[in-house]
Design an enzyme around this catalytic site. Structure first.
Site, PDB file in Angstrom:
ATOM      1  N   SER A   1       0.759  -1.313  -0.026  1.00  0.00           N
ATOM      2  CA  SER A   1      -0.072   0.112  -0.025  1.00  0.00           C
ATOM      3  C   SER A   1       0.737   1.157  -0.052  1.00  0.00           C
ATOM      4  O   SER A   1       0.463   2.160  -0.198  1.00  0.00           O
ATOM      5  CB  SER A   1      -0.897   0.138   1.227  1.00  0.00           C
TER       6      SER A   1
ATOM      7  N   HIS B   1      -3.027  -2.884  -6.191  1.00  0.00           N
ATOM      8  CA  HIS B   1      -3.189  -2.388  -5.038  1.00  0.00           C
ATOM      9  C   HIS B   1      -4.831  -2.525  -4.673  1.00  0.00           C
ATOM     10  O   HIS B   1      -5.406  -1.764  -5.425  1.00  0.00           O
ATOM     11  CB  HIS B   1      -2.707  -1.092  -4.618  1.00  0.00           C
TER      12      HIS B   1
ATOM     13  N   GLU C   1      -5.578  -0.522  -8.010  1.00  0.00           N
ATOM     14  CA  GLU C   1      -4.768   0.184  -8.617  1.00  0.00           C
ATOM     15  C   GLU C   1      -3.477  -0.729  -9.506  1.00  0.00           C
ATOM     16  O   GLU C   1      -3.227  -1.672  -8.541  1.00  0.00           O
ATOM     17  CB  GLU C   1      -4.106   1.144  -7.802  1.00  0.00           C
TER      18      GLU C   1
ATOM     19  N   ASN D   1      -3.604   6.275  -1.563  1.00  0.00           N
ATOM     20  CA  ASN D   1      -3.314   6.425  -0.348  1.00  0.00           C
ATOM     21  C   ASN D   1      -2.268   7.864  -0.285  1.00  0.00           C
ATOM     22  O   ASN D   1      -2.360   8.481   1.010  1.00  0.00           O
ATOM     23  CB  ASN D   1      -2.432   5.290   0.069  1.00  0.00           C
TER      24      ASN D   1
HETATM   25  N1  CAA Z   1     -17.685  -9.829   3.071  1.00  0.00           N
HETATM   26  C1  CAA Z   1     -19.065  -9.837   2.771  1.00  0.00           C
HETATM   27  N2  CAA Z   1     -19.820  -9.133   3.379  1.00  0.00           N
HETATM   28  C2  CAA Z   1     -19.404  -8.137   4.032  1.00  0.00           C
HETATM   29  C3  CAA Z   1     -17.815  -7.843   3.978  1.00  0.00           C
HETATM   30  C4  CAA Z   1     -17.213  -8.803   3.410  1.00  0.00           C
HETATM   31  N3  CAA Z   1     -15.719  -8.751   3.619  1.00  0.00           N
HETATM   32  N4  CAA Z   1     -17.574  -6.657   4.849  1.00  0.00           N
HETATM   33  C5  CAA Z   1     -18.751  -6.175   4.987  1.00  0.00           C
HETATM   34  N5  CAA Z   1     -19.794  -6.862   4.433  1.00  0.00           N
HETATM   35  C6  CAA Z   1     -21.315  -6.605   4.532  1.00  0.00           C
HETATM   36  C7  CAA Z   1     -21.713  -6.226   6.120  1.00  0.00           C
HETATM   37  O1  CAA Z   1     -21.814  -7.430   6.978  1.00  0.00           O
HETATM   38  C8  CAA Z   1     -22.968  -5.518   5.561  1.00  0.00           C
HETATM   39  O2  CAA Z   1     -23.951  -6.695   5.635  1.00  0.00           O
HETATM   40  P1  CAA Z   1     -25.607  -6.611   6.035  1.00  0.00           P
HETATM   41  O3  CAA Z   1     -26.148  -5.603   5.000  1.00  0.00           O
HETATM   42  O4  CAA Z   1     -26.080  -7.785   5.901  1.00  0.00           O
HETATM   43  O5  CAA Z   1     -25.394  -5.863   7.430  1.00  0.00           O
HETATM   44  C9  CAA Z   1     -22.990  -5.123   4.181  1.00  0.00           C
HETATM   45  O6  CAA Z   1     -21.610  -5.692   3.604  1.00  0.00           O
HETATM   46  C10 CAA Z   1     -22.868  -3.579   3.960  1.00  0.00           C
HETATM   47  O7  CAA Z   1     -22.156  -3.190   5.217  1.00  0.00           O
HETATM   48  P2  CAA Z   1     -22.486  -1.831   5.782  1.00  0.00           P
HETATM   49  O8  CAA Z   1     -23.980  -1.944   6.404  1.00  0.00           O
HETATM   50  O9  CAA Z   1     -21.400  -1.476   6.845  1.00  0.00           O
HETATM   51  O10 CAA Z   1     -22.655  -0.880   4.665  1.00  0.00           O
HETATM   52  P3  CAA Z   1     -21.867   0.263   3.978  1.00  0.00           P
HETATM   53  O11 CAA Z   1     -22.877   0.883   3.066  1.00  0.00           O
HETATM   54  O12 CAA Z   1     -21.552   1.240   5.170  1.00  0.00           O
HETATM   55  O13 CAA Z   1     -20.703  -0.340   3.373  1.00  0.00           O
HETATM   56  C11 CAA Z   1     -18.350  -0.149   3.149  1.00  0.00           C
HETATM   57  C12 CAA Z   1     -19.580  -0.690   3.836  1.00  0.00           C
HETATM   58  C13 CAA Z   1     -17.913  -0.726   1.902  1.00  0.00           C
HETATM   59  C14 CAA Z   1     -16.997  -0.557   4.076  1.00  0.00           C
HETATM   60  C15 CAA Z   1     -18.284   1.359   3.328  1.00  0.00           C
HETATM   61  O14 CAA Z   1     -18.571   1.784   4.742  1.00  0.00           O
HETATM   62  C16 CAA Z   1     -17.091   2.282   2.912  1.00  0.00           C
HETATM   63  O15 CAA Z   1     -16.963   2.195   1.715  1.00  0.00           O
HETATM   64  N6  CAA Z   1     -16.140   2.704   3.705  1.00  0.00           N
HETATM   65  C17 CAA Z   1     -14.974   3.085   3.439  1.00  0.00           C
HETATM   66  C18 CAA Z   1     -13.949   1.907   3.142  1.00  0.00           C
HETATM   67  C19 CAA Z   1     -12.553   2.518   2.558  1.00  0.00           C
HETATM   68  O16 CAA Z   1     -12.315   3.562   2.356  1.00  0.00           O
HETATM   69  N7  CAA Z   1     -11.744   1.470   2.230  1.00  0.00           N
HETATM   70  C20 CAA Z   1     -10.407   1.862   1.786  1.00  0.00           C
HETATM   71  C21 CAA Z   1      -9.463   1.967   2.921  1.00  0.00           C
HETATM   72  S1  CAA Z   1      -7.821   2.270   2.196  1.00  0.00           S
HETATM   73  C22 CAA Z   1      -7.165   1.074   2.137  1.00  0.00           C
HETATM   74  O17 CAA Z   1      -7.902  -0.333   2.012  1.00  0.00           O
HETATM   75  C23 CAA Z   1      -5.998   1.034   1.413  1.00  0.00           C
HETATM   76  C24 CAA Z   1      -4.536   0.748   1.832  1.00  0.00           C
HETATM   77  O18 CAA Z   1      -3.734   0.487   1.621  1.00  0.00           O
HETATM   78  C25 CAA Z   1      -4.451   1.227   3.426  1.00  0.00           C
END
Ligand code: CAA
Length: 263
Positions: free
Chosen positions: A116, A137, A149, A187
């Site tokens: 990352s 990524h 990415e 990132n």
């Molecule tokens: N597998 C299957 N289902 C999953 C899951 C997974 N791994 N993770 C979550 N879910 C499910 C949840 O359990 C939930 O199910 P229910 O509806 O049955 O409860 C459903 O998906 C949706 O979850 P939420 O209700 O929490 O809904 P949401 O609309 O908030 O979506 C999210 C969740 C997609 C995580 C959203 O909050 C989001 O986009 N958050 C930002 C995440 C982000 O920015 N990630 C990037 C981080 S940076 C990175 O990763 C790079 C790095 O190198 C550091």
């Protein structure tokens, strides 16, 4: 590695129809990764069944899981065409890993690092196949986030980039291309923003909950920056920022907020 990112990458590969081997040297991480995959595949298929009449989620789950095997030795990837690495974010560990992998994998295999924040080129060099080496990524949670990415070093072969880009697209992702620069696209823009939010909370400009609510409701982000920093992992945020500060001390966007350092 079959941790937070690795298990998701293995899962989307198998779900897209590719025979996939999940490898982790740590037996507990391997078992947890396998469990997370099984739970997530079942959940996503059940959700699809609730929306799509006639979709047999049990059969679909069985089919996906049957494409996966698990191993605790890197030798298990000897016959793989594409090897996606998601191990610890430590340049020295990764370079040692690639020097070893280069000698074990078949010569035509393509290597992809899910790093990352580390430079891809030194790993590519260590593998002794820099033309067949890319950055790939993904974002947490891999199963739900739509982006991947594709990172090109100057030595990466264009055909290899096309193949990997095509593979990532087949696993359901939208790809963007990027040079081998710190943090790639997301990132580089996201992590300094998380650091700025932590610094804002440290100064007491606003409460943690209010900073998060403000960015969700005022900027349309799905998670506030402080919740997201936890979600990414404060250890990961610290290691990314500390690494950048060491390497690019004159870049003002790269700083480690004191409370993160205390972790
Ligand atoms: N597998 C299957 N289902 C999953 C899951 C997974 N791994 N993770 C979550 N879910 C499910 C949840 O359990 C939930 O199910 P229910 O509806 O049955 O409860 C459903 O998906 C949706 O979850 P939420 O209700 O929490 O809904 P949401 O609309 O908030 O979506 C999210 C969740 C997609 C995580 C959203 O909050 C989001 O986009 N958050 C930002 C995440 C982000 O920015 N990630 C990037 C981080 S940076 C990175 O990763 C790079 C790095 O190198 C550091």
């Amino acid at each position: 590695g079959l941790g937070l990112m690795g298990h998701g990458i293995a899962q989307i590969s198998a779900a897209a129809g590719f025979r996939t081997v999940g490898v982790d040297l740590n037996a507990d991480v391997l078992a947890n990764g396998q469990h997370a995959i099984e739970t997530s595949v079942a959940k996503l298929n059940a959700r699809k069944a609730s929306k799509q009449e006639g979709f047999d989620d049990k059969a679909a789950t069985e089919e996906t899981l049957a494409r996966l095997t698990y191993a605790s030795s890197v030798d298990a990837v000897a016959q793989c065409d594409l090897i996606v690495e998601a191990i610890v974010e430590d340049a020295a560990v990764k370079e040692k890993f690639y020097a070893d992998l280069g000698a074990r994998a078949k010569p035509e295999a393509i290597f992809a690092s899910n790093t990352s924040s580390l430079a891809v080129a030194p790993m590519a060099l260590a593998s002794k196949r820099p033309d067949r080496f890319v950055g790939l990524h993904y974002f947490n949670p891999v199963q739900l986030m739509k982006l991947c990415e594709v990172v090109a070093t100057p030595k990466a072969d264009d055909h290899v980039l096309e193949l990997v880009d095509g593979w990532a697209t087949l696993t359901g992702k939208v790809t963007v291309r990027c040079k081998d620069t710190p943090g790639f696209v997301v990132n580089r823009l996201l992590v300094p923003n998380l650091a700025a939010a932590i610094a804002m909370a440290e100064r007491g400009d606003a409460a943690i909950q209010d900073i998060d609510a403000a960015m969700c409701l005022g900027a349309g982000h799905p998670m506030g920056p402080l919740q997201l920093a936890d979600y990414v992992g404060l250890d990961t945020c610290l290691s990314i920022l500390a690494g950048w500060c060491d390497q690019y001390p004159t870049e003002p966007a790269f700083f480690v907020p004191p409370s993160l350092m205390a972790k």
